[in-house]
Scaffold this motif. Structure first.
Motif, PDB file in Angstrom:
ATOM      1  N   UNK A  76       0.175  15.267  -0.754  1.00  0.00           N
ATOM      2  CA  UNK A  76       1.109  14.185  -1.078  1.00  0.00           C
ATOM      3  C   UNK A  76       1.838  13.699   0.168  1.00  0.00           C
ATOM      4  N   UNK A  77       2.274  14.640   1.010  1.00  0.00           N
ATOM      5  CA  UNK A  77       2.921  14.255   2.266  1.00  0.00           C
ATOM      6  C   UNK A  77       1.956  13.452   3.135  1.00  0.00           C
ATOM      7  N   UNK A  78       0.694  13.886   3.171  1.00  0.00           N
ATOM      8  CA  UNK A  78      -0.319  13.146   3.924  1.00  0.00           C
ATOM      9  C   UNK A  78      -0.512  11.750   3.339  1.00  0.00           C
ATOM     10  N   UNK A  79      -0.462  11.657   1.999  1.00  0.00           N
ATOM     11  CA  UNK A  79      -0.577  10.355   1.356  1.00  0.00           C
ATOM     12  C   UNK A  79       0.566   9.426   1.732  1.00  0.00           C
ATOM     13  N   UNK A  80       1.766   9.993   1.862  1.00  0.00           N
ATOM     14  CA  UNK A  80       2.918   9.183   2.279  1.00  0.00           C
ATOM     15  C   UNK A  80       2.755   8.726   3.725  1.00  0.00           C
ATOM     16  N   UNK A  81       2.225   9.613   4.591  1.00  0.00           N
ATOM     17  CA  UNK A  81       1.933   9.208   5.969  1.00  0.00           C
ATOM     18  C   UNK A  81       0.913   8.072   5.992  1.00  0.00           C
ATOM     19  N   UNK A  82      -0.013   8.121   5.039  1.00  0.00           N
ATOM     20  CA  UNK A  82      -1.063   7.103   4.972  1.00  0.00           C
ATOM     21  C   UNK A  82      -0.590   5.762   4.467  1.00  0.00           C
ATOM     22  N   UNK A  83       0.668   5.665   4.038  1.00  0.00           N
ATOM     23  CA  UNK A  83       1.181   4.384   3.555  1.00  0.00           C
ATOM     24  C   UNK A  83       1.260   3.356   4.677  1.00  0.00           C
ATOM     25  N   UNK A  84       1.518   3.808   5.907  1.00  0.00           N
ATOM     26  CA  UNK A  84       1.662   2.882   7.042  1.00  0.00           C
ATOM     27  C   UNK A  84       0.374   2.115   7.322  1.00  0.00           C
ATOM     28  N   UNK A  85      -0.777   2.799   7.497  1.00  0.00           N
ATOM     29  CA  UNK A  85      -2.009   2.014   7.696  1.00  0.00           C
ATOM     30  C   UNK A  85      -2.376   1.191   6.476  1.00  0.00           C
ATOM     31  N   UNK A  86      -1.983   1.653   5.265  1.00  0.00           N
ATOM     32  CA  UNK A  86      -2.241   0.868   4.065  1.00  0.00           C
ATOM     33  C   UNK A  86      -1.494  -0.450   4.080  1.00  0.00           C
ATOM     34  N   UNK A  87      -0.235  -0.407   4.495  1.00  0.00           N
ATOM     35  CA  UNK A  87       0.560  -1.633   4.602  1.00  0.00           C
ATOM     36  C   UNK A  87      -0.003  -2.545   5.692  1.00  0.00           C
ATOM     37  N   UNK A  88      -0.479  -1.946   6.779  1.00  0.00           N
ATOM     38  CA  UNK A  88      -1.090  -2.733   7.849  1.00  0.00           C
ATOM     39  C   UNK A  88      -2.342  -3.440   7.339  1.00  0.00           C
ATOM     40  N   UNK A  89      -3.146  -2.740   6.555  1.00  0.00           N
ATOM     41  CA  UNK A  89      -4.364  -3.306   5.974  1.00  0.00           C
ATOM     42  C   UNK A  89      -4.036  -4.474   5.053  1.00  0.00           C
ATOM     43  N   UNK A  90      -3.071  -4.295   4.165  1.00  0.00           N
ATOM     44  CA  UNK A  90      -2.676  -5.370   3.263  1.00  0.00           C
ATOM     45  C   UNK A  90      -2.041  -6.526   4.024  1.00  0.00           C
ATOM     46  N   UNK A  91      -1.418  -6.224   5.154  1.00  0.00           N
ATOM     47  CA  UNK A  91      -0.820  -7.269   5.977  1.00  0.00           C
ATOM     48  C   UNK A  91      -1.850  -8.183   6.608  1.00  0.00           C
ATOM     49  N   UNK A  92      -3.121  -7.793   6.565  1.00  0.00           N
ATOM     50  CA  UNK A  92      -4.180  -8.651   7.076  1.00  0.00           C
ATOM     51  C   UNK A  92      -4.289  -9.959   6.333  1.00  0.00           C
ATOM     52  N   UNK A  93      -3.741 -10.013   5.104  1.00  0.00           N
ATOM     53  CA  UNK A  93      -3.747 -11.254   4.339  1.00  0.00           C
ATOM     54  C   UNK A  93      -2.967 -12.338   5.062  1.00  0.00           C
ATOM     55  N   UNK A  94      -1.891 -11.949   5.722  1.00  0.00           N
ATOM     56  CA  UNK A  94      -1.015 -12.912   6.386  1.00  0.00           C
ATOM     57  C   UNK A  94      -1.707 -13.526   7.604  1.00  0.00           C
ATOM     58  N   UNK A  95      -2.570 -12.766   8.252  1.00  0.00           N
ATOM     59  CA  UNK A  95      -3.244 -13.266   9.448  1.00  0.00           C
ATOM     60  C   UNK A  95      -4.739 -12.993   9.342  1.00  0.00           C
TER      61      UNK A  95
END
Length: 270
Positions: free
Chosen positions: A207-226
């Motif tokens: 679960x802690x690793x999953x929380x760490x993985x939220x950052x690249x997940x947000x970066x991936x979803x941020x690809x929509x903007x650019x």
């Protein structure tokens, strides 16, 4: 759950991650995942976006999405709903790809490094295999995917989502990585007993690793903007996932081998 054992294994994982061999270990899984996703996005991304667009049109969901975004004060993002949903649907597969590449390319080296340095006297019973790892990973992901899809509407409720999503990712992470962490050293019965005994500690690490993985997940979803920089953003997200999961693999490896050593000592004294 043993906080002390989890903490000790975390500290050892940090020290191991700083080793040059472990830093270089992120390279091969990153290249494998990047090549796979470059091909997949080149041939399938537009088809997925078209599918989501058609689904929204058929079910008249644009109005609902607009109403929800309007309530949140985010109406300007209405035009990005379709690509955002498409990338959100790809996110679990992307994470699983990173996990699978770690299991195939990184975990054998992690197991050899940690086992040789910290547990050189621990007998290797070879209870796992490459095919067993693939089967364990795929079956775990299928279970995860069904639960993830069923509970997807609950993401509209932030309080529930903040608890449910990390637990789901934690479960998938420990299921996939623990098999590989114990593949060389434990037999089948030892692995089952260890997972049963330390289930909550393993879930916590995942679960802690999953929380760490939220950052690249947000970066991936941020690809929509650019969209122009989507390949670069996707590459950065994949590398971050690989880095997070290499550290997670080290954390699990230290915890599992310490638990396995203790388990065998207790078995000898009874």
């Amino acid at each position: 759950m043993s906080i002390a054992k989890v903490s000790v294994s975390w500290g050892r994982a940090v020290a191991s991650q700083l080793h040059i061999r472990m830093l270089m270990l992120t390279f091969l899984p990153f290249i494998a995942a990047l090549l796979l996703w470059s091909v997949a996005m080149w041939f399938g991304m537009q088809a997925l976006i078209d599918f989501v667009q058609e689904w929204f049109n058929t079910h008249q969901s644009f109005q609902t999405a607009g109403d929800v975004l309007g309530m949140l004060g985010l109406l300007a993002f209405k035009a990005m709903v379709v690509p955002l949903v498409a990338m959100w649907l790809l996110l679990p597969v992307m994470v699983f790809t990173a996990l699978l590449c770690i299991g195939l390319f990184a975990m054998p080296a992690i197991s050899k490094h940690v086992g040789g340095k910290y547990y050189p006297e621990l007998e290797q019973k070879r209870g796992g295999s490459v095919f067993g790892s693939l089967w364990f990973s795929l079956s775990s992901f299928l279970i995860f995917a069904v639960i993830w899809l069923v509970t997807l509407p609950l993401t509209l409720f932030p309080v529930i989502s903040l608890v449910l999503q990390p637990l789901l990712w934690g479960w998938l992470t420990y299921r996939v990585i623990v098999y590989d962490a114990l593949a060389a050293h434990a037999d089948v019965d030892e692995r089952k007993a260890l997972i049963q005994q330390h289930r909550w500690s393993l879930l916590f690490i995942g679960t802690v690793a999953g929380l760490f993985g939220a950052a690249p997940g947000l970066l991936w979803l941020g690809g929509v903007i650019s969209v122009m920089f989507l390949p670069v953003i996707a590459g950065a997200a994949i590398w971050l996932y690989v880095l997070v999961f290499v550290f997670t693999g080290l954390w699990f490896q230290h915890f599992c081998l310490a638990a396995l050593e203790q388990q065998r000592l207790l078995a000898q004294t009874t």
